[in-house]
Design a protein around this motif. Sequence first.
Motif, PDB file in Angstrom:
ATOM      1  N   ASN A 202      45.055  57.877  63.644  1.00  0.00           N
ATOM      2  CA  ASN A 202      44.053  57.138  62.857  1.00  0.00           C
ATOM      3  C   ASN A 202      44.101  57.545  61.386  1.00  0.00           C
ATOM      4  O   ASN A 202      43.086  57.814  60.753  1.00  0.00           O
ATOM      5  CB  ASN A 202      42.646  57.362  63.420  1.00  0.00           C
ATOM      6  N   THR A 203      45.301  57.608  60.847  1.00  0.00           N
ATOM      7  CA  THR A 203      45.455  57.968  59.445  1.00  0.00           C
ATOM      8  C   THR A 203      46.343  56.943  58.757  1.00  0.00           C
ATOM      9  O   THR A 203      47.061  56.185  59.403  1.00  0.00           O
ATOM     10  CB  THR A 203      46.057  59.371  59.301  1.00  0.00           C
ATOM     11  N   SER A 204      46.271  56.911  57.440  1.00  0.00           N
ATOM     12  CA  SER A 204      47.073  55.997  56.632  1.00  0.00           C
ATOM     13  C   SER A 204      47.144  56.559  55.225  1.00  0.00           C
ATOM     14  O   SER A 204      46.491  57.561  54.897  1.00  0.00           O
ATOM     15  CB  SER A 204      46.461  54.588  56.612  1.00  0.00           C
ATOM     16  N   ILE A 205      47.907  55.910  54.359  1.00  0.00           N
ATOM     17  CA  ILE A 205      47.995  56.346  52.974  1.00  0.00           C
ATOM     18  C   ILE A 205      46.635  56.234  52.292  1.00  0.00           C
ATOM     19  O   ILE A 205      46.314  57.009  51.372  1.00  0.00           O
ATOM     20  CB  ILE A 205      49.080  55.523  52.221  1.00  0.00           C
ATOM     21  N   ILE A 206      45.796  55.310  52.741  1.00  0.00           N
ATOM     22  CA  ILE A 206      44.453  55.147  52.159  1.00  0.00           C
ATOM     23  C   ILE A 206      43.619  56.390  52.441  1.00  0.00           C
ATOM     24  O   ILE A 206      42.985  56.955  51.531  1.00  0.00           O
ATOM     25  CB  ILE A 206      43.769  53.893  52.732  1.00  0.00           C
ATOM     26  N   TYR A 207      43.583  56.810  53.697  1.00  0.00           N
ATOM     27  CA  TYR A 207      42.800  57.992  54.064  1.00  0.00           C
ATOM     28  C   TYR A 207      43.373  59.254  53.425  1.00  0.00           C
ATOM     29  O   TYR A 207      42.624  60.161  53.038  1.00  0.00           O
ATOM     30  CB  TYR A 207      42.739  58.139  55.584  1.00  0.00           C
ATOM     31  N   GLU A 208      44.699  59.340  53.325  1.00  0.00           N
ATOM     32  CA  GLU A 208      45.303  60.520  52.717  1.00  0.00           C
ATOM     33  C   GLU A 208      44.895  60.674  51.257  1.00  0.00           C
ATOM     34  O   GLU A 208      44.780  61.795  50.755  1.00  0.00           O
ATOM     35  CB  GLU A 208      46.829  60.429  52.817  1.00  0.00           C
ATOM     36  N   CYS A 209      44.662  59.568  50.577  1.00  0.00           N
ATOM     37  CA  CYS A 209      44.300  59.618  49.155  1.00  0.00           C
ATOM     38  C   CYS A 209      42.793  59.772  48.949  1.00  0.00           C
ATOM     39  O   CYS A 209      42.359  60.582  48.122  1.00  0.00           O
ATOM     40  CB  CYS A 209      44.779  58.356  48.438  1.00  0.00           C
ATOM     41  N   PHE A 210      41.996  59.000  49.667  1.00  0.00           N
ATOM     42  CA  PHE A 210      40.590  58.835  49.294  1.00  0.00           C
ATOM     43  C   PHE A 210      39.582  59.431  50.278  1.00  0.00           C
ATOM     44  O   PHE A 210      38.406  59.521  49.934  1.00  0.00           O
ATOM     45  CB  PHE A 210      40.260  57.341  49.146  1.00  0.00           C
ATOM     46  N   GLN A 211      39.989  59.802  51.471  1.00  0.00           N
ATOM     47  CA  GLN A 211      38.978  60.184  52.456  1.00  0.00           C
ATOM     48  C   GLN A 211      38.507  61.625  52.263  1.00  0.00           C
ATOM     49  O   GLN A 211      39.298  62.562  52.196  1.00  0.00           O
ATOM     50  CB  GLN A 211      39.507  60.025  53.883  1.00  0.00           C
ATOM     51  N   GLY A 212      37.186  61.774  52.160  1.00  0.00           N
ATOM     52  CA  GLY A 212      36.536  63.081  52.181  1.00  0.00           C
ATOM     53  C   GLY A 212      35.559  63.121  53.340  1.00  0.00           C
ATOM     54  O   GLY A 212      35.527  62.212  54.173  1.00  0.00           O
ATOM     55  N   GLU A 213      34.739  64.167  53.380  1.00  0.00           N
ATOM     56  CA  GLU A 213      33.800  64.297  54.496  1.00  0.00           C
ATOM     57  C   GLU A 213      32.470  64.831  53.992  1.00  0.00           C
ATOM     58  O   GLU A 213      32.422  65.716  53.127  1.00  0.00           O
ATOM     59  CB  GLU A 213      34.376  65.238  55.562  1.00  0.00           C
ATOM     60  N   LEU A 214      31.392  64.282  54.536  1.00  0.00           N
ATOM     61  CA  LEU A 214      30.030  64.685  54.208  1.00  0.00           C
ATOM     62  C   LEU A 214      29.349  65.263  55.437  1.00  0.00           C
ATOM     63  O   LEU A 214      29.581  64.806  56.562  1.00  0.00           O
ATOM     64  CB  LEU A 214      29.194  63.489  53.715  1.00  0.00           C
ATOM     65  N   GLU A 215      28.491  66.237  55.193  1.00  0.00           N
ATOM     66  CA  GLU A 215      27.561  66.674  56.226  1.00  0.00           C
ATOM     67  C   GLU A 215      26.220  66.022  55.931  1.00  0.00           C
ATOM     68  O   GLU A 215      25.665  66.192  54.835  1.00  0.00           O
ATOM     69  CB  GLU A 215      27.417  68.197  56.224  1.00  0.00           C
ATOM     70  N   VAL A 216      25.709  65.263  56.871  1.00  0.00           N
ATOM     71  CA  VAL A 216      24.473  64.493  56.674  1.00  0.00           C
ATOM     72  C   VAL A 216      23.389  65.080  57.571  1.00  0.00           C
ATOM     73  O   VAL A 216      23.568  65.171  58.799  1.00  0.00           O
ATOM     74  CB  VAL A 216      24.687  63.001  57.010  1.00  0.00           C
ATOM     75  N   VAL A 217      22.279  65.511  56.946  1.00  0.00           N
ATOM     76  CA  VAL A 217      21.120  66.000  57.686  1.00  0.00           C
ATOM     77  C   VAL A 217      20.023  64.950  57.555  1.00  0.00           C
ATOM     78  O   VAL A 217      19.544  64.672  56.456  1.00  0.00           O
ATOM     79  CB  VAL A 217      20.635  67.362  57.151  1.00  0.00           C
ATOM     80  N   LYS A 218      19.664  64.364  58.680  1.00  0.00           N
ATOM     81  CA  LYS A 218      18.695  63.261  58.682  1.00  0.00           C
ATOM     82  C   LYS A 218      17.402  63.736  59.356  1.00  0.00           C
ATOM     83  O   LYS A 218      17.421  64.178  60.507  1.00  0.00           O
ATOM     84  CB  LYS A 218      19.268  62.059  59.445  1.00  0.00           C
ATOM     85  N   ALA A 219      16.314  63.654  58.618  1.00  0.00           N
ATOM     86  CA  ALA A 219      14.992  64.012  59.151  1.00  0.00           C
ATOM     87  C   ALA A 219      14.217  62.721  59.395  1.00  0.00           C
ATOM     88  O   ALA A 219      13.868  62.011  58.443  1.00  0.00           O
ATOM     89  CB  ALA A 219      14.258  64.919  58.176  1.00  0.00           C
ATOM     90  N   ILE A 220      13.926  62.424  60.668  1.00  0.00           N
ATOM     91  CA  ILE A 220      13.279  61.163  61.048  1.00  0.00           C
ATOM     92  C   ILE A 220      11.923  61.467  61.686  1.00  0.00           C
ATOM     93  O   ILE A 220      11.853  62.236  62.658  1.00  0.00           O
ATOM     94  CB  ILE A 220      14.138  60.377  62.053  1.00  0.00           C
ATOM     95  N   PRO A 221      10.842  60.914  61.132  1.00  0.00           N
ATOM     96  CA  PRO A 221       9.549  61.032  61.827  1.00  0.00           C
ATOM     97  C   PRO A 221       9.634  60.374  63.198  1.00  0.00           C
ATOM     98  O   PRO A 221      10.157  59.271  63.340  1.00  0.00           O
ATOM     99  CB  PRO A 221       8.575  60.293  60.902  1.00  0.00           C
ATOM    100  N   LYS A 222       9.123  61.056  64.231  1.00  0.00           N
ATOM    101  CA  LYS A 222       9.247  60.549  65.598  1.00  0.00           C
ATOM    102  C   LYS A 222       8.569  59.211  65.789  1.00  0.00           C
ATOM    103  O   LYS A 222       9.022  58.366  66.547  1.00  0.00           O
ATOM    104  CB  LYS A 222       8.669  61.569  66.585  1.00  0.00           C
ATOM    105  N   ASN A 223       7.471  58.983  65.082  1.00  0.00           N
ATOM    106  CA  ASN A 223       6.730  57.728  65.261  1.00  0.00           C
ATOM    107  C   ASN A 223       7.542  56.523  64.802  1.00  0.00           C
ATOM    108  O   ASN A 223       7.352  55.412  65.292  1.00  0.00           O
ATOM    109  CB  ASN A 223       5.405  57.766  64.485  1.00  0.00           C
ATOM    110  N   THR A 224       8.467  56.740  63.864  1.00  0.00           N
ATOM    111  CA  THR A 224       9.257  55.605  63.371  1.00  0.00           C
ATOM    112  C   THR A 224      10.316  55.188  64.370  1.00  0.00           C
ATOM    113  O   THR A 224      10.829  54.080  64.310  1.00  0.00           O
ATOM    114  CB  THR A 224       9.959  55.965  62.048  1.00  0.00           C
ATOM    115  N   ILE A 225      10.630  56.057  65.328  1.00  0.00           N
ATOM    116  CA  ILE A 225      11.661  55.718  66.300  1.00  0.00           C
ATOM    117  C   ILE A 225      11.093  54.858  67.421  1.00  0.00           C
ATOM    118  O   ILE A 225      11.666  53.855  67.822  1.00  0.00           O
ATOM    119  CB  ILE A 225      12.281  57.009  66.882  1.00  0.00           C
TER     120      ILE A 225
END
Length: 554
Positions: A333-356
Motif C-alpha cells: 500500500n505504498t506509492s511515490i505519492i506516499y513516499e514523498c508526502f505522507q506523514g503521521e499524526l497522533e490524534v487524541v479525541k475527547a468526546i462527551p458521552k452524551n453526544t454519542i
Amino acid sequence: MTKKRKNNGSADEDRHVKSVKVVEQSSPSPPRLGFENPLLPLANTYDDDDEEEEYGGRGDSGAKVGQNGRTGEDDDEDKDEDEDDLANGYGQGQRSRLVEVRRDCPYLDTVNRQVLDFDFEKFCSVSLSNLNVYACLVCGKYYQGRGQKSHAYTHSLEAGHHVYINLRTEKVYCLPDGYEINDPSLEDIRHVLNPRFTKEQVDQLDKNKLWSRALDGSDYLPGMVGLNNIKETDFVNVTIQSLMRVTPLRNFFLIPENYRHCKSPLVHRFGDLTRKIWHARNFKGQVSPHEFLQAVMKASKKRFRIGVQSNPVEFMSWLLNTLHSDLRNTKKNTSIIYECFQGELEVVKAIPKNTISGNDQNTEKGSDGGDDHDNITTETSRMPFLMLGLDLPPPPLFKDVMEKNIIPQVPLFNILKKFDGETVTEVVRPHVARMRYRVTRLPKYMILHMRRFTKNNFFVEKNPTLVNFPVKNLELKDYIPLPTPKENEKLRSKYDLIANIVHDGKPEGGFYRVFVQRKSEELWYEMQDLHVSETLPQMVALSEAYMQIYEQQQ
C-alpha cells in the motif's frame, strides 16, 4: 536430426515463397476514380494501410517484407490500422502491405514546425476518432488513417500536403504516394511529440542552468514554462507548477517505464505533461495541459472541469489520493505519492458521552458540561496525512483611525501550535469533540494550507491575515514536539520552501498564482498561467499564502 532440420528449413522457405506470391497476386486493385490522378500509379503500389496477413501465426513466414528488406513492422500499428479499416469499411479482413522506406522525399521542405502543436487530444479533426490518427506536418491538423478512403489521404489530394506522422508509432509517411520517410531531420518533431529522458539526463536536471530557445526566438527555462489557462483552470496550473518542484515525484514521472504497468489515463497524462514541461527542445515556450484536463474531468466525474473555478487545495488533495490509488503497490500500500508526502499524526479525541448516545438536547448539555471527566470518552489513534490544515486567527471587525481595515499578521509558528499535542481544537462534525494533534512522523515534503475561506448560508468570506514564514530553514523542533529518531538516524526537522500558492482578489472569484524555486540557481519565479518572471525571495513572504510545499533538508 540434421536432416530433419534441413527439411523444416526448406518447408519454411517454401511457405515464405508462397506468402510472397499471395501478396503479389491478392493485392486488390483500387477503385477507379472519377478524375485522372497522375499520382495514382504510385498510390496503387502502396495501398491504404500497412497491414499484414497472419499465415497461421506471426513467425518468420508471417513477417512483412518491404522493398527495402525490412521485416516485422510494428504489430500494434498494424492492429490499429486494421481496426480503423474495418470500422470504415475500407478492407475485408487483414491484408498484407508492402511499404517502401525512402530518405529522399521531395516534400520535406514543406514541413512547417511553427504550426505543430501536440498538446491537444489526438482526435481526427473530421471523424473525431482517436484510432490511427496522423498529424499533417504542413498545417498541423489531425486526420485519421492513410488509406485511399481515409481523411488524411483526401487531405493530401485536396490541400497538397504530403507529409504525415503517426501520432502513436511516430512513423512518418508521404501521401498519397504511401511510402515511409526515414530522415534524421524529423527527429526533433518526434522528440516534441513524445519527449524522452534518460536517467542520466534526469539526474542532471537540477544542475542545468542553460536556457532553451523556441522557434519564435523566445527563450525559456525547461521546467519553468508557462501553462495555458484554457478557461478558469488557473487552480490546476498552480497545482501542477508546485508539484513539478518535488524532485522524486518529477523524476518518477519523467521515465514512463516507472508506471508502464498502470492503466490509468490520468497517470499517463500527468507523466506526459511532466515530460513536456521539463523538455529542453520544445518548439514553443509554453505548454497546454489540455489532455491532462480531459483526464481530470473524466477521473473526477466532472468535479473539476474546464470553465469552473475550483479550489487548488481540494484539487491537490484529490489528485494526490487518485494518483496514489492508481499507482499503489497492493502488497505494501505504498506509492511515490506516499513516499514523498505522507506523514503521521497522533490524534487524541475527547468526546462527551452524551453526544454519542443522546439527542440534540443532550448534545448541548454534553458540550456545556465538558469539564466533567466522568462524562468524557478519550480516543487515541494514529492517522496518516498528506497535507496539514492551519487555522488563521479571525480578522478584526473594526476599522482603524484612518478608516482602513487593519490587515493582521501572524507568525507561521503560532498557527503550527495546533500540532504540538497540547493545543485543543474544537470540532462539531460529525459530533462535538475536542481534538489534540501531534506529529509522529514527518514527511519528506510537507504541504501546508491556510484555511482562508469560510462558507455560510449566504456567501464566502476570505480571511486576509498575512502569515509570516521563513523561505529557508523552517525549524520545527523548536515549536512542536517531534518523535525521537531511531538509532543511527538523524532528526531531520528543517525545511525549505519550494512552492507558495497565493490567492488574489475576491473570495468567490479572484485568481491564483504561485511562487516556485529553481534549484539550479536558487532563484525564485512568479508564475501565473503563461506569465513567468523572476522575483525576489522577499516578495514571496509578502503575499497571502494559501498553500505551501516545504522540502526536508537532507
